[in-house]
Enzyme design. Structure first.
Site: not given
Ligand code: PCA
Length: 194
Positions: A77, A140, A164
């Site tokens: 990200e 996140c 992610h």
């Molecule tokens: N993914 C979510 C919140 C918790 C997670 O593991 C997100 O992408 O915001």
């Protein structure tokens, strides 16, 4: 060298969160260098848990993880944005739409992780990886923004950002763990060479 590594508990339709499994792996292999913990999918509690840990451990780097179920690759990200805006509530039932994370604060922060070096290290092992411009507007992004904002407030200049991971059907868990280990190695090298 201390790296703070976090993942998230299950939420919504995600009954088993690979980011939690990755954190559990690092907890099991227990290294002095890594403080690994699972955060709650709760806007308030997630920051209430994370920010004091940053002050307590004074880590040299912060690597925040979560799952993006619809993606097919590891996603590095680039930017956190100052907005909570999701179609589903957190695990405590809080639905946030179009709200600032922090009032009167910058609209966004760039990740301060060495993303290019991480990308190259993961790619070299043939693990699917991409850059992503932002982490969405749910938990996140919330923790990424909160951590980067906190570091700015306390004037600590350390690498911090969010990765992610995809569902394990897209990239198996052992490959995901390998990718995060490579990122940890890159961060350790960063510290040695700086
Ligand atoms: N993914 C979510 C919140 C918790 C997670 O593991 C997100 O992408 O915001």
């Amino acid at each position: 060298m201390t790296i703070l590594l976090t993942g998230f508990e299950p939420f919504g339709k995600v009954s088993d969160n690979p980011s939690q499994r990755i954190v559990e792996h690092f907890q099991e292999v227990s290294s002095d260098d890594i403080v690994a913990l699972v955060l709650p999918v709760d806007y308030q509690l997630a920051s209430d848990k994370l920010l004091p840990l940053i002050d307590k451990y004074q880590p040299d780097a912060i690597l925040l993880l979560g799952v993006a179920q619809m993606r097919e690759t590891i996603s590095l990200e680039r930017i956190a944005v100052n907005i909570n805006d999701a179609s589903i509530p957190d695990n405590e039932g809080n639905l946030k739409q179009g709200q600032h994370i922090v009032d009167n604060a910058p609209v966004g922060y760039w990740s301060t992780l060495p993303l290019e070096r991480m990308y190259k290290a993961i790619k070299a092992e043939n693990i699917p990886v991409k850059y992503s411009n932002h982490a969405g507007a749910y938990l996140c992004n919330h923790v990424m923004y909160s951590a980067l904002h906190h570091l700015t407030q306390v004037e600590r200049d350390i690498p911090c950002g969010f990765i992610h991971v995809p569902d394990v059907t897209a990239v198996p868990l052992d490959q995901q763990i390998k990718a995060i280990k490579l990122c940890v190695e890159v961060l350790s090298q960063e510290k040695i060479t700086s």
